[in-house]
Structures are given as structure tokens and as C-alpha cells.
Design a protein around this motif. Structure first.
Motif, PDB file in Angstrom:
ATOM      1  N   ASN A 263       0.871  -1.174   0.000  1.00 34.29           N
ATOM      2  CA  ASN A 263       0.000   0.000   0.000  1.00 34.29           C
ATOM      3  C   ASN A 263       0.912   1.230   0.000  1.00 34.29           C
ATOM      4  O   ASN A 263       1.479   1.601   1.020  1.00 34.29           O
ATOM      5  CB  ASN A 263      -0.892  -0.032   1.240  1.00 34.29           C
ATOM      6  CG  ASN A 263      -1.849   1.141   1.325  1.00 34.29           C
ATOM      7  OD1 ASN A 263      -1.634   2.186   0.714  1.00 34.29           O
ATOM      8  ND2 ASN A 263      -2.893   0.988   2.112  1.00 34.29           N
ATOM      9  N   ILE A 264       1.075   1.854  -1.169  1.00 37.33           N
ATOM     10  CA  ILE A 264       2.003   2.979  -1.306  1.00 37.33           C
ATOM     11  C   ILE A 264       1.250   4.264  -0.998  1.00 37.33           C
ATOM     12  O   ILE A 264       0.274   4.606  -1.676  1.00 37.33           O
ATOM     13  CB  ILE A 264       2.613   3.008  -2.719  1.00 37.33           C
ATOM     14  CG1 ILE A 264       3.405   1.715  -2.949  1.00 37.33           C
ATOM     15  CG2 ILE A 264       3.500   4.230  -2.911  1.00 37.33           C
ATOM     16  CD1 ILE A 264       3.913   1.530  -4.358  1.00 37.33           C
ATOM     17  N   VAL A 288       7.410   4.963  -8.695  1.00 39.22           N
ATOM     18  CA  VAL A 288       6.000   4.707  -9.016  1.00 39.22           C
ATOM     19  C   VAL A 288       5.173   5.994  -9.010  1.00 39.22           C
ATOM     20  O   VAL A 288       4.050   6.019  -9.511  1.00 39.22           O
ATOM     21  CB  VAL A 288       5.389   3.683  -8.038  1.00 39.22           C
ATOM     22  CG1 VAL A 288       6.035   2.315  -8.236  1.00 39.22           C
ATOM     23  CG2 VAL A 288       5.529   4.140  -6.595  1.00 39.22           C
ATOM     24  N   ALA A 289       5.735   7.066  -8.434  1.00 40.64           N
ATOM     25  CA  ALA A 289       5.005   8.340  -8.392  1.00 40.64           C
ATOM     26  C   ALA A 289       5.978   9.442  -8.015  1.00 40.64           C
ATOM     27  O   ALA A 289       7.107   9.191  -7.561  1.00 40.64           O
ATOM     28  CB  ALA A 289       3.853   8.286  -7.389  1.00 40.64           C
ATOM     29  N   ARG A 316      -4.925   5.952  -7.078  1.00 45.30           N
ATOM     30  CA  ARG A 316      -5.710   7.116  -6.687  1.00 45.30           C
ATOM     31  C   ARG A 316      -5.930   7.992  -7.913  1.00 45.30           C
ATOM     32  O   ARG A 316      -5.018   8.195  -8.719  1.00 45.30           O
ATOM     33  CB  ARG A 316      -4.995   7.898  -5.589  1.00 45.30           C
ATOM     34  CG  ARG A 316      -5.754   9.141  -5.128  1.00 45.30           C
ATOM     35  CD  ARG A 316      -5.064   9.815  -3.946  1.00 45.30           C
ATOM     36  NE  ARG A 316      -5.699  11.078  -3.602  1.00 45.30           N
ATOM     37  CZ  ARG A 316      -6.781  11.210  -2.854  1.00 45.30           C
ATOM     38  NH1 ARG A 316      -7.368  10.115  -2.373  1.00 45.30           N
ATOM     39  NH2 ARG A 316      -7.312  12.392  -2.594  1.00 45.30           N
ATOM     40  N   LEU A 317      -7.131   8.549  -8.034  1.00 46.93           N
ATOM     41  CA  LEU A 317      -7.446   9.418  -9.150  1.00 46.93           C
ATOM     42  C   LEU A 317      -7.223  10.882  -8.825  1.00 46.93           C
ATOM     43  O   LEU A 317      -6.834  11.657  -9.694  1.00 46.93           O
ATOM     44  CB  LEU A 317      -8.904   9.202  -9.576  1.00 46.93           C
ATOM     45  CG  LEU A 317      -9.219   7.835 -10.190  1.00 46.93           C
ATOM     46  CD1 LEU A 317     -10.712   7.675 -10.389  1.00 46.93           C
ATOM     47  CD2 LEU A 317      -8.483   7.661 -11.519  1.00 46.93           C
ATOM     48  N   HIS A 318      -7.468  11.296  -7.606  1.00 44.05           N
ATOM     49  CA  HIS A 318      -7.319  12.700  -7.233  1.00 44.05           C
ATOM     50  C   HIS A 318      -5.843  13.027  -7.025  1.00 44.05           C
ATOM     51  O   HIS A 318      -5.146  12.354  -6.256  1.00 44.05           O
ATOM     52  CB  HIS A 318      -8.085  12.999  -5.943  1.00 44.05           C
ATOM     53  CG  HIS A 318      -9.558  12.744  -6.062  1.00 44.05           C
ATOM     54  ND1 HIS A 318     -10.401  12.671  -4.966  1.00 44.05           N
ATOM     55  CD2 HIS A 318     -10.346  12.526  -7.142  1.00 44.05           C
ATOM     56  CE1 HIS A 318     -11.630  12.434  -5.366  1.00 44.05           C
ATOM     57  NE2 HIS A 318     -11.617  12.334  -6.681  1.00 44.05           N
ATOM     58  N   ALA A 319      -5.366  14.078  -7.679  1.00 44.60           N
ATOM     59  CA  ALA A 319      -3.957  14.452  -7.555  1.00 44.60           C
ATOM     60  C   ALA A 319      -3.650  15.049  -6.186  1.00 44.60           C
ATOM     61  O   ALA A 319      -2.552  14.877  -5.657  1.00 44.60           O
ATOM     62  CB  ALA A 319      -3.568  15.434  -8.656  1.00 44.60           C
ATOM     63  N   HIS A 320      -4.595  15.773  -5.603  1.00 47.27           N
ATOM     64  CA  HIS A 320      -4.358  16.369  -4.291  1.00 47.27           C
ATOM     65  C   HIS A 320      -4.449  15.286  -3.222  1.00 47.27           C
ATOM     66  O   HIS A 320      -5.374  14.471  -3.226  1.00 47.27           O
ATOM     67  CB  HIS A 320      -5.390  17.464  -4.012  1.00 47.27           C
ATOM     68  CG  HIS A 320      -5.133  18.204  -2.734  1.00 47.27           C
ATOM     69  ND1 HIS A 320      -5.854  17.989  -1.591  1.00 47.27           N
ATOM     70  CD2 HIS A 320      -4.209  19.150  -2.432  1.00 47.27           C
ATOM     71  CE1 HIS A 320      -5.401  18.766  -0.624  1.00 47.27           C
ATOM     72  NE2 HIS A 320      -4.407  19.481  -1.115  1.00 47.27           N
ATOM     73  N   LEU A 328      -1.220   4.055  -4.582  1.00 46.80           N
ATOM     74  CA  LEU A 328      -1.215   2.860  -5.419  1.00 46.80           C
ATOM     75  C   LEU A 328      -1.307   1.636  -4.518  1.00 46.80           C
ATOM     76  O   LEU A 328      -0.732   1.615  -3.426  1.00 46.80           O
ATOM     77  CB  LEU A 328       0.093   2.783  -6.242  1.00 46.80           C
ATOM     78  CG  LEU A 328       0.374   3.937  -7.194  1.00 46.80           C
ATOM     79  CD1 LEU A 328       1.856   3.993  -7.513  1.00 46.80           C
ATOM     80  CD2 LEU A 328      -0.441   3.787  -8.465  1.00 46.80           C
ATOM     81  N   LEU A 329      -2.014   0.637  -4.999  1.00 50.31           N
ATOM     82  CA  LEU A 329      -2.088  -0.644  -4.289  1.00 50.31           C
ATOM     83  C   LEU A 329      -1.503  -1.712  -5.184  1.00 50.31           C
ATOM     84  O   LEU A 329      -1.937  -1.869  -6.339  1.00 50.31           O
ATOM     85  CB  LEU A 329      -3.535  -0.973  -3.930  1.00 50.31           C
ATOM     86  CG  LEU A 329      -3.751  -2.290  -3.175  1.00 50.31           C
ATOM     87  CD1 LEU A 329      -3.058  -2.261  -1.817  1.00 50.31           C
ATOM     88  CD2 LEU A 329      -5.253  -2.564  -2.998  1.00 50.31           C
ATOM     89  N   LEU A 330      -0.518  -2.421  -4.682  1.00 47.34           N
ATOM     90  CA  LEU A 330       0.133  -3.502  -5.438  1.00 47.34           C
ATOM     91  C   LEU A 330      -0.295  -4.847  -4.862  1.00 47.34           C
ATOM     92  O   LEU A 330      -0.611  -4.967  -3.671  1.00 47.34           O
ATOM     93  CB  LEU A 330       1.654  -3.385  -5.331  1.00 47.34           C
ATOM     94  CG  LEU A 330       2.314  -2.054  -5.699  1.00 47.34           C
ATOM     95  CD1 LEU A 330       3.820  -2.177  -5.599  1.00 47.34           C
ATOM     96  CD2 LEU A 330       1.894  -1.590  -7.084  1.00 47.34           C
TER      97      LEU A 330
END
Length: 335
Positions: A263-264, A288-289, A316-320, A328-330
Motif C-alpha cells: 500500500n504505497i 512509481v510516483a 488514486r485518481l485525485h492528484a491532491h 497505489l495498491l500492489l
């Protein structure tokens, strides 16, 4: 009058019935107000008994839309057995377009086994686990990422101590026709619908089907196809309810739940930019981000690296973001 749930369909009668579950909830505006949850039962003699849930989270629409379509499309003559459909299980959340209930902040998929004298969400959970689930053989609970997340299309089941029921759950999950499947291990005492199914004696499976607080033609086809495939595999139907959703099914990639390192999370308040896509395989130490600080434009974006390898199943879709938000979930490939 003040406690319990009332259902206005006759569960022992053949045919198609559409009604409501009513749960009393006194409010300032209306002392005898009732929460109304749409429900349908389609029954034709002896056979499998299947419960379909949608809208456990109110901002996940693939399941609710598909189950509304099922209520309209399926007649008693089309099936063998009993099909019970609760398309917006957390009705207050669905009407508000929110993940959790506006009445009490409750997350229905964290509220089982519920409480018949508790908050509205706890009472809905109690009704589903103790009044609705018993007598059914299979639960299929349809989910997606809601307004904040996007998911790969995947089936889901949980590890069960009952070896035969676990085998059945994995088999049902494998027949949904989704490109990925994964196995979670949340224990039999967890507050989820699948754990509730286990406690009630059902074989429980779920699916993640999209996200973003919307649907697409692709996610709807996958959702309808998964329902069709499940009913056909159980022997409830002899042909597809939605022929346009039929497609060649490929063997799903099997994943398993990892530990907390998969869980990142956002390190602090800011804005995140993803560097990987859904379904992509990530290597240990890979970027990854990036974490941006829009208040300090001369500061280089901070690299966020994965400490494990795995497949990106959700983003996640929201940038904020706030610190602790899941970016991100791996998940690991099962061996």
C-alpha cells in the motif's frame, strides 16, 4: 415500529417481486422516517439461491447499474432457483453520491456483523448478515474504486478455514471471466461482506470493476458479463441475459494480497503524479510516483519508490493528497 427491518416481498413465493426493505430512523424532520432500500426477488422452483449486492459503497456505480438492469431484464422463467438483488445496499450513501452514509458516516463494508439497535449503517449490516443472507448459497458483492480510486477488473475471494467452501469460492471467482483474480486474507472476524457471508454459511465472492465515480461501456460490459457467467456456471440460466456482453474469456491472472508495504501512501500533504499504470508490473525500488509541492515551484518533485514488487491493481485518481492517502495498491502474483 422503532427497531428492526421490514421487507415487503414474500420470500417463499415463486415469481418476480420488487419492493423495499424499510428501516426506521427518526430524524428532526420526520420522527417516523424510514430508510428505503430497493430489493427484488426472482424465484422459480428449486435450485441455486444467489444474493447479489451492489452499492455497498454509495459512489460505486457499476454494480448498482448492472443490478438495476438485472431486475428489469430477468423474469422468473429465465432462471431456476432464487435470485435476490439488493442494488443499493447502502441506500443513504448512494443517494448522496458518497462512499459512506451521510446519516452516520458509516462504511457499510466495515460495519458487519452490525447491530439491530445501532446506527443506520450498523442496522443495514445486521439486516444483510442475519436476515437476508441465511437461506442463500452464494453471495456476489459488486464493487469498484468509487470517486477516488480506479481498479483493474478483478474477482475477489477471501481465505477460508473451511477448505471445501474456500475451494468453491475460488472456483466461482474463476468463472467470472475477469482478467485478474485475487485472494485476500482478512480473517473470518473481519467487518466485510465476504466475512459476513462466511459467518452466515454462504460462499462469498466479490469483484472490483472500475471506479472514478462513473462507469464506461467497458466496465459495464465486464460487470454484466460477470453476472451472466456466474449465473450460468451455477446452473441458474441456460443462456446469457445480455448477449452483447458475451466475449471470449481468457484465463485470469491470479494475485494475492501482500503486506502493508504494498500500500504505497502519500508521505505528506501535496499533489501526486503517477509514474505507472493499472495492470503494470512494478519492480522493487522502481519510481512509481512523484510528490509535488505546488506552493514551492522551485523544489524538485520528490520521488516515491516502491519497496516491493507487484502488479498495480488500484490507483488514486485525485492528484491532491493528504499524508496517509493510498496512492497505489500492489499485489503479488500467486505462485
Amino acid at each position: 415500529m422503532h427497531t428492526g427491518a421490514h421487507i415487503d416481498i414474500e420470500t417463499n413465493r415463486d415469481g418476480k417481486q420488487v419492493g423495499h426493505v424499510s428501516l426506521p430512523h427518526s430524524v428532526d424532520r420526520s420522527p417516523f422516517f424510514q430508510i428505503k432500500l430497493p430489493i427484488a426477488q426472482i424465484r422459480n422452483g428449486e435450485g441455486p439461491q444467489v444474493l447479489l449486492l451492489g452499492g455497498v459503497h454509495g459512489d460505486e456505480y457499476e454494480g448498482s447499474f448492472a443490478l438495476n438492469r438485472a431486475i428489469c431484464a430477468i423474469e422468473a422463467k429465465d432462471i431456476v432457483g432464487r435470485l435476490t438483488i439488493l442494488p443499493t445496499a447502502n441506500g443513504p450513501a448512494a443517494l448522496a453520491g458518497r462512499r459512506c452514509s451521510p446519516l452516520d458516516g458509516g462504511n457499510l463494508n466495515r460495519a458487519f456483523p452490525g447491530d439491530p439497535f445501532g446506527t443506520p449503517t450498523q442496522r443495514i449490516a445486521y439486516f444483510i448478515e442475519h436476515d437476508l443472507m441465511p437461506g442463500h448459497d452464494v453471495l456476489f458483492d459488486l464493487h469498484s474504486g468509487g470517486t477516488s480510486m480506479d481498479f483493474i477488473q478483478c474477482g475477489l475471494c477471501e481465505v477460508l478455514t473451511d477448505a471445501d467452501r474456500f475451494r468453491q469460492a475460488k472456483s466461482l471467482m474463476g468463472h467470472l471471466g475477469l482478467p485478474y483474480n485475487f485472494i485476500a486474507d482478512n480473517t473470518a472476524q473481519s467487518p466485510t461482506s465476504l466475512a459476513a457471508a462466511g459467518r452466515a454459511g454462504l460462499v462469498g465472492i466479490s469483484a472490483e470493476l472500475g471506479g472514478g465515480g462513473t462507469v464506461t461501456p467497458n466496465t459495464m460490459r465486464a460487470t454484466l458479463r460477470a453476472i451472466d457467467n456466474l449465473l450460468a456456471h451455477l446452473g441458474m440460466t441456460t443462456g446469457p441475459i445480455w448477449p452483447d456482453a458475451v466475449s471470449d474469456t481468457q484465463e485470469a491472472i491470479l494475485l494475492k494480497q501482500g503486506d502493508q508495504k504494498h500500500n504505497i501512501q502519500a508521505p505528506r500533504r501535496g499533489w501526486y503524479e503517477p509514474a505507472v499504470s493499472l495492470g503494470e508490473t512494478v519492480r522493487e525500488c522502481q519510481i512509481v510516483a512523484w510528490h509535488h509541492d505546488l506552493e514551492s515551484p522551485a523544489r524538485e518533485p520528490e520521488e516515491i519508490r516502491s519497496t516491493v514488487s507487484g502488479v498495480v491493481v488500484s490507483r488514486r485518481l485525485h492528484a491532491h493528497v493528504e499524508g496517509g492517502d493510498c496512492l497505489l495498491l500492489l499485489m503479488e502474483r500467486a505462485t
